[in-house]
Design an enzyme around this catalytic site. Structure first.
Site, short mmCIF file in Angstrom:
data_model
loop_
_atom_site.label_atom_id
_atom_site.label_comp_id
_atom_site.label_asym_id
_atom_site.label_seq_id
_atom_site.Cartn_x
_atom_site.Cartn_y
_atom_site.Cartn_z
N ASN A 99 0.84 -1.20 0.00
CA ASN A 99 0.00 0.00 0.00
C ASN A 99 0.88 1.25 0.00
O ASN A 99 1.96 1.25 0.56
CB ASN A 99 -0.89 0.01 1.24
N HIS A 116 6.00 -0.35 -2.67
CA HIS A 116 5.59 0.35 -3.89
C HIS A 116 5.64 1.87 -3.76
O HIS A 116 5.00 2.57 -4.54
CB HIS A 116 4.17 -0.11 -4.31
N CYS A 127 16.05 13.95 -13.25
CA CYS A 127 17.18 14.24 -12.35
C CYS A 127 17.00 13.63 -10.96
O CYS A 127 17.85 13.81 -10.10
CB CYS A 127 17.41 15.75 -12.23
ZN LIG Z 1 14.44 17.25 -12.51
#
Ligand SMILES: [Zn+2]
Length: 278
Positions: A99, A116, A127
């Site tokens: 969850n 997750h 980036c």
């Molecule tokens: Zn970025």
């Protein structure tokens, strides 16, 4: 229920238990489980859809801009609280959860692997810069003046469990990019078609390795990202208990199956003292 709890006790007493949780644990906190047998069929979003389709992405963020508040406002239920209490008593070693709602952490669990990811973070795909979902919310509100007011006026509420129902026209919605590099932002959540980051998988396996038993709560184990911990515990000969409404893909590995709701089962388990691991 009494007989079931007695049996759970005899399996788990004196053992340190790793716990794997899924959507079924959070339904009592008002977070819909789109995979349970009682839920309508629904196509989960894939990573490819998100990165490959600007229209899809705009719709996604418009709905998410409304829907994340619902998750943020959700509170732990008896099941989350029971697992936190069992951890404080030394029975539960830690929780691996599928969850993204942070409800274990909110309930006071200390060792949690958010397999997750969580709803509360957003990541730049270019980036890797991370911002909180709250910060993104402020940026999206700034970029879309009047949007939330319109939703509030339409629904009478700022908090909607299913934002799909309330956000009809998203053509005008403006998506926000990374403030560092202009790259694409994505919730720091693992979607279908993505891999769970390696360090998280390692921490989860370490937890199962350290434990003497595995308790699965509220997951049908439909995806391998969760099922592999059942395989691991089974391969190591550790007892496996599965608490879930309906069948799961891990059933044939389970020493015990409890076909019942998570919160009542876990609350009953925590209500009677288990002998802690020595
Ligand atoms: Zn970025």
């Amino acid at each position: 229920m009494d007989g079931v709890i007695d049996e759970l006790h005899s399996l788990l007493a004196g053992r340190r238990v790793a716990v794997l949780t899924g959507a079924g644990l959070s339904t009592d906190s008002g977070i819909p489980d789109y995979r349970s047998p009682a839920s309508p069929p629904r196509n989960p979003m894939t990573f490819q859809q998100f990165v490959g389709d600007p229209v899809f992405r705009r719709r996604y963020w418009a709905r998410n801009h409304v829907g994340w508040r619902h998750m943020d406002a959700a509170r732990p239920n008896d099941g989350h609280r029971a697992l936190a209490a069992l951890e404080h008593r030394g029975t539960v070693l830690g929780v691996i959860t599928q969850n993204v709602d942070l409800l274990h952490t909110k309930a006071g669990s200390r060792r949690v692997v958010d397999l997750h990811g969580t709803y509360a973070q957003v990541r730049c795909l270019a980036c890797d810069h991370r911002i909180s979902r709250f910060t993104l919310s402020e940026l999206l509100t700034e970029a879309n003046p009047g949007f939330l007011e319109h939703v509030r006026a339409t629904t009478g509420s700022e908090v909607a469990p299913d934002a799909d129902a309330v956000v009809a026209n998203t053509d005008e919605f403006r998506v926000v990019d990374c403030v560092q590099c202009g790259g694409m932002l994505k919730p720091d959540i693992v979607y279908f078609g993505e891999f769970v980051p390696g360090d998280r998988v390692e921490r989860a396996f370490a937890l199962v390795e350290e434990a003497d038993a595995l308790l699965v709560a509220g997951s049908s184990l439909a995806v391998q990202s969760g099922l592999r911990f059942v395989w691991k515990a089974a391969a190591d000969g550790k007892p496996i208990v599965i608490v879930n409404r309906g069948q799961t893909r891990g059933d044939r590995f389970a020493d015990m199956r409890v076909d019942a709701g998570c919160s009542e089962t876990l609350a009953a388990l925590a209500a009677t003292p288990l002998r802690a691991a020595s």
